[in-house]
Motif scaffolding. Structure first.
Motif, PDB file in Angstrom:
ATOM      1  N   GLU A 206       7.440   1.027   3.224  1.00  0.00           N
ATOM      2  CA  GLU A 206       8.598   0.139   3.304  1.00  0.00           C
ATOM      3  C   GLU A 206       9.884   0.943   3.490  1.00  0.00           C
ATOM      4  O   GLU A 206      10.110   1.948   2.825  1.00  0.00           O
ATOM      5  N   LYS A 247      12.304  -5.729   6.511  1.00  0.00           N
ATOM      6  CA  LYS A 247      13.060  -5.800   5.260  1.00  0.00           C
ATOM      7  C   LYS A 247      14.535  -6.079   5.545  1.00  0.00           C
ATOM      8  O   LYS A 247      15.185  -6.849   4.836  1.00  0.00           O
ATOM      9  N   PRO A 275       3.927  -4.160   3.418  1.00  0.00           N
ATOM     10  CA  PRO A 275       4.860  -3.613   4.395  1.00  0.00           C
ATOM     11  C   PRO A 275       4.185  -3.320   5.734  1.00  0.00           C
ATOM     12  O   PRO A 275       3.213  -2.559   5.803  1.00  0.00           O
TER      13      PRO A 275
END
Length: 299
Positions: A206, A247, A275
């Motif tokens: 991530e 994100k 992710p």
């Protein structure tokens, strides 16, 4: 009190006794003379004061003129220095433009080399000619306008020379990560049913960068149902790419992005189990298999 005056004549002395009015005459004459003298003295003082005031005013005006001249000379010197800096910057722009034209083999069409050889010693005590300074500034503005036109044309030509390379879709949308789910039929990770997966998933850590696989214009940069935070880029010729589950996004709608430019950071927003970036290639608005674009050589 009385005064008797004897006047000697041919026929003997004559006695004359003046009245009181005649006695007052000398006093009146003295008083009149004194008043006239004081009046003239006052006028002389006033005239002298006026002359002194005018002299003081002239001296003050002279000092103000000297100060104004010095201030004007200082301002003109600052303008000269400013023009010199502008000329130096313009010379650098012209050199850059000439180099870009040379790199793109367009030096015969774009000439940035004229009137760039300026310089020389400066005499600090020399007189600054305002007319010449204004003429230099006008010439500088003309050169800037001309170079802006040439640079704009050069940018268009250079962009057209490389646009096919920029719009050529190839490579992965991440620099670090791995393919976690291919294009085609698969078991849905949420309900287990056999469904069509219309893209390729690349998993990773991530927050890693998500990059554009080709240059184009951002047509979507927001949340979309199922995709989470999504970026969509139009590459022309009916081709576009999508990058989902980010994100955070690094671009906005209308931005022009280059091939390999960061457009988002990897996340797990929307319909996602972890992710990754969901990558799609669309032709005419319909998803096609991205695999041939991912693994083909860069154009």
């Amino acid at each position: 009190m009385s005064v008797t005056v004897f006047i000697q004549g041919r026929n003997g002395a004559t006695r004359w006794q003046p009245g009181k009015r005649w006695l007052l005459l000398p006093i009146l004459l003295i008083a009149a003379s004194t008043g006239l003298y004081q009046h003239h003295a006052k006028q002389l003082i006033q005239q002298q004061t006026k002359v002194d005031n005018e002299r003081t005013a002239r001296e003050q005006q002279k000092e103000e003129l000297i100060a104004l001249k010095n201030a004007t000379e200082t301002q003109l010197s600052m303008l000269v220095a400013h023009v010199a800096r502008m000329q130096a910057k313009l010379t650098r722009v012209e050199a850059l433009g000439q180099q870009v034209a040379l790199n793109n083999q367009l030096e015969d069409q774009f000439d940035f080399s004229s009137e760039v050889g300026v310089g020389g010693a400066s005499d600090l005590g020399s007189r600054i000619e305002l007319d010449q300074l204004i003429a230099d500034m006008d010439e500088l503005v003309s050169r800037i306008d001309n170079n802006n036109v040439q640079l704009s044309l050069l940018e268009t030509v250079a962009s057209n020379l490389h646009i096919d390379e920029e719009r050529y879709i190839s490579g992965r949308p991440i620099q670090k990560g791995w393919l976690s789910s291919p294009y085609g039929l698969r078991n849905d990770p949420f309900n287990g049913k056999r469904t069509m997966h219309k893209g390729i998933d690349f998993a990773g850590k991530e927050g890693v960068d998500v990059i554009a696989t080709a240059g184009g214009v951002v047509t979507w940069a927001d949340k979309m149902f199922g995709y989470g935070n999504l970026v969509e880029i139009d590459h022309g010729n009916g081709l576009s790419t999508r990058y989902g589950h980010n994100k955070a996004l690094s671009v906005n709608v209308g931005d022009v992005v280059a091939k390999g430019e960061k457009i988002a950071v990897m996340g797990s927003t929307g319909r996602s189990t972890g992710p990754h970036v969901h990558y799609e290639v669309l032709r005419g608005g319909q998803q096609i298999d991205p695999q041939k674009y991912v693994y083909r050589k860069a154009g």
